[in-house]
Motif scaffolding. Structure first.
Motif, short mmCIF file in Angstrom:
data_model
loop_
_atom_site.label_atom_id
_atom_site.label_comp_id
_atom_site.label_asym_id
_atom_site.label_seq_id
_atom_site.Cartn_x
_atom_site.Cartn_y
_atom_site.Cartn_z
N UNK A 70 -41.34 -111.80 -54.05
CA UNK A 70 -41.28 -112.46 -52.73
C UNK A 70 -40.11 -111.92 -51.91
N UNK A 71 -38.99 -111.72 -52.56
CA UNK A 71 -37.80 -111.22 -51.87
C UNK A 71 -38.01 -109.81 -51.36
N UNK A 72 -38.63 -108.96 -52.19
CA UNK A 72 -38.84 -107.57 -51.80
C UNK A 72 -39.89 -107.45 -50.70
N UNK A 73 -40.92 -108.26 -50.77
CA UNK A 73 -41.99 -108.20 -49.77
C UNK A 73 -41.47 -108.60 -48.39
N UNK A 74 -40.36 -109.35 -48.36
CA UNK A 74 -39.79 -109.76 -47.08
C UNK A 74 -39.23 -108.58 -46.30
N UNK A 75 -39.02 -107.45 -46.96
CA UNK A 75 -38.56 -106.24 -46.28
C UNK A 75 -39.76 -105.58 -45.59
N UNK A 76 -39.67 -105.41 -44.30
CA UNK A 76 -40.78 -104.83 -43.54
C UNK A 76 -41.07 -103.41 -44.02
N UNK A 77 -42.32 -103.17 -44.34
CA UNK A 77 -42.72 -101.87 -44.84
C UNK A 77 -43.01 -101.86 -46.32
N UNK A 78 -42.61 -102.95 -47.01
CA UNK A 78 -42.91 -103.07 -48.44
C UNK A 78 -44.09 -104.03 -48.63
N UNK A 79 -45.22 -103.46 -49.04
CA UNK A 79 -46.37 -104.28 -49.36
C UNK A 79 -46.45 -104.51 -50.85
N UNK A 80 -47.52 -105.14 -51.29
CA UNK A 80 -47.69 -105.45 -52.71
C UNK A 80 -47.68 -104.21 -53.58
#
Length: 229
Positions: A70-80
């Motif tokens: 969840x924390x990493x996905x909050x960075x724009x450009x990082x999808x699943x």
């Protein structure tokens, strides 16, 4: 102007550079770029990699170890897809670091212990109390966990420690635990438990050589501190 991998000469592209010079020649940005594979319409993969490193600049790459999806996905450009690739690569690295060597390692000094246990304990969020079991040549037999949680006498019971040592036919042992705070200074509880276990070791004739406390790339040896004679 955003620079993409395609804009670079072949010898400067991360994948080609890795194949030619080896992974150690690559920067953290370049290694992340390989894992992420691509950027976005507005952001190159290099910019995305730099943004991730900037977000975790306080603790560096170590912060990624305990990052949630969840924390990493909050960075724009990082999808699943990118997040799962990153987390899988991190976990593989941790498992390789924790994998015991096929060749028996002989312990000669506290730093030998630290080099062996640091990859396993450094990033743990909870306190892990473990014992490094040694044979008559001071070679490592096993490194089992005894307890996980706040270190106290009710959790670390001599019965469990010495049962494990006897089951492995250990000649001696080194007590090891981590401080998630990063500060390896021994607490009064650490010293109390050490003395309690040493008293038991004398009865069973299984010597306790040291108690190593691991912090964030730092350690304390109670033997070196003069707390173990």
């Amino acid at each position: 102007m955003s620079i993409s991998i395609k804009d670079l000469p072949d010898e400067e592209r991360p994948r080609e550079k890795l194949l030619t010079l080896g992974a150690k020649a690559l920067s953290n940005v370049e290694l992340l770029a390989i894992l992420l594979h691509s950027g976005t319409r507005k952001k190159s993969v290099f910019e995305l990699s730099q943004e991730i490193l900037a977000k975790y600049k306080e603790d560096g790459l170590a912060s990624l170890v305990n990052s949630s999806p969840k924390e990493l996905i909050s960075i724009k450009g990082l999808g699943l897809a990118k997040v799962t690739t990153l987390l899988a690569a991190i976990e593989l690295g941790l498992r390789l670091a924790k994998k015991p060597s096929a060749q028996k390692l002989a312990i000669k000094r506290p730093l030998d212990v630290v080099n062996y246990v640091m990859p396993r304990l450094r990033y743990e969020k909870k306190e892990h109390f473990a014992i490094l079991l040694l044979d008559t040549k001071n070679q490592i037999i096993a490194f089992p966990d005894i307890s996980i949680g706040s270190l106290n006498a009710s959790i670390v019971h001599p019965r469990e420690v010495f049962r494990c040592a006897i089951n492995h036919f250990a000649s001696s042992m080194i007590l090891v635990h981590n401080h998630p705070s990063g500060d390896p200074s021994p607490s009064m509880e650490d010293i109390h438990i050490t003395k309690k276990l040493i008293a038991g070791s004398k009865i069973l004739d299984i010597e306790i050589l040291d108690h190593i406390i691991v912090g964030d790339n730092k350690f304390t040896s109670l033997k070196q501190q003069g707390m173990i004679k």
